[in-house]
Design an enzyme around this catalytic site. Structure first.
Site, PDB file in Angstrom:
ATOM      1  N   HIS A 188       9.960   9.192   0.397  1.00 50.59           N
ATOM      2  CA  HIS A 188      10.825  10.324   0.083  1.00 50.59           C
ATOM      3  C   HIS A 188      11.970  10.427   1.090  1.00 50.59           C
ATOM      4  CE1 HIS A 188       7.462  11.581  -2.481  1.00 50.59           C
ATOM      5  NE2 HIS A 188       8.310  12.389  -3.073  1.00 50.59           N
ATOM      6  N   LYS A 241      12.134  15.976   3.456  1.00 50.15           N
ATOM      7  CA  LYS A 241      10.886  16.494   2.879  1.00 50.15           C
ATOM      8  C   LYS A 241       9.965  16.959   3.998  1.00 50.15           C
ATOM      9  CE  LYS A 241       7.199  15.365  -0.415  1.00 50.15           C
ATOM     10  NZ  LYS A 241       7.406  16.624  -1.170  1.00 50.15           N
TER      11      LYS A 241
END
Length: 260
Positions: A148, A152
């Protein structure tokens, strides 16, 4: 003219997911954006709907669905608040504990309100989870790599945890790797859930990606899903908003609203 539009509140509208979702709702003929929750000082666009700083200011808002794309530390309280005030929560924030999910499901049943917590709104990611659940019956040795963007906050991702939970339903928990395996660097082998290893990668330039890697004697199988931008989540969000209007309890996972 479309009658009975679904009235939606968006919490977390200033984030990348939230701002994309707002545009989707504004462009959808069957949705109506009625309020936004976030810091007013961050508003740069001209919205024709009220913007609130605090969720308590929304107590008397006339709405059907609360779309929550905020942060793990506030998402549970937001979802509970929505149910408490007769709104159906559709939550894309991850990081919920099993106990929090169970409490929200119980409360939604008491209120007879639909809702959704989706670890991932991308339809391809939901299919990846279901394919992994099927594959693990035949390839019980498996590891997950989730990748990600570096903004995040939670690790591992909700999608990775949900994938492992689904596979655990079909797989006997067992240690994977050498019995006498030792890490020369703590954490090198990743987190463990039911004997399965989960590895988290955080890098700029990424959005949301996951590989589920299966190994067996003489062969391997890799399943992968990639979200290249946040538009990949909008079909699932729209589906969730529509479907929570048809059920009377909160569901965990978008797969409950797909014909799988």
């Amino acid at each position: 003219m479309i009658l009975n539009k679904i009235k939606v509140v968006v919490a977390g509208f200033r984030g990348k997911m939230g701002s994309t979702a707002v545009q989707m709702i504004l462009n959808a003929p069957n949705f109506e954006l009625v309020a936004l929750l976030g810091r007013k000082e961050e508003v740069s666009e001209a919205f024709d709907v009220p913007v609130f700083n605090r969720k308590e200011e929304l107590e008397n808002i006339e709405a059907d669905v609360w779309l929550d794309l905020t942060a793990p530390e506030v998402a549970y309280e937001n979802a509970y608040f929505a149910l408490e005030h007769g709104l159906k929560p559709v939550v894309g924030t991850t990081g919920f504990t099993e106990d929090e999910v169970a409490r929200l499901i119980k409360f939604s049943r008491e209120k007879e309100l639909g809702g959704l917590i989706a670890p991932n709104f991308a339809l391809g990611a939901v299919l990846l989870m279901q394919f992994s659940k099927q594959a693990v019956k035949y390839f019980p040795d498996v590891e997950i790599i989730e990748l990600h963007h570096d903004g995040k906050k939670d690790a591992p991702s909700g999608t990775a945890v949900k994938t492992a939970e689904l596979m655990a339903e079909e797989r006997l928990a067992h240690h994977q790797g050498a019995v006498d395996e030792k890490e020369s660097l703590v954490g090198a082998r990743g987190a463990v859930l039911e004997g399965m290893r989960i590895h988290s990668v955080r890098l700029p330039g990424l959005v949301a990606h996951q590989e589920v890697i299966f190994g067996s004697k003489g062969e391997g199988l890799t399943l992968r899903h990639d979200s290249y931008d946040r538009s990949s989540f909008m079909t699932g969000i729209a589906l969730g908003i529509r479907k929570v209007m048809t059920v009377s309890e909160l569901k965990y996972g978008l797969e409950h609203f797909l014909d799988l």
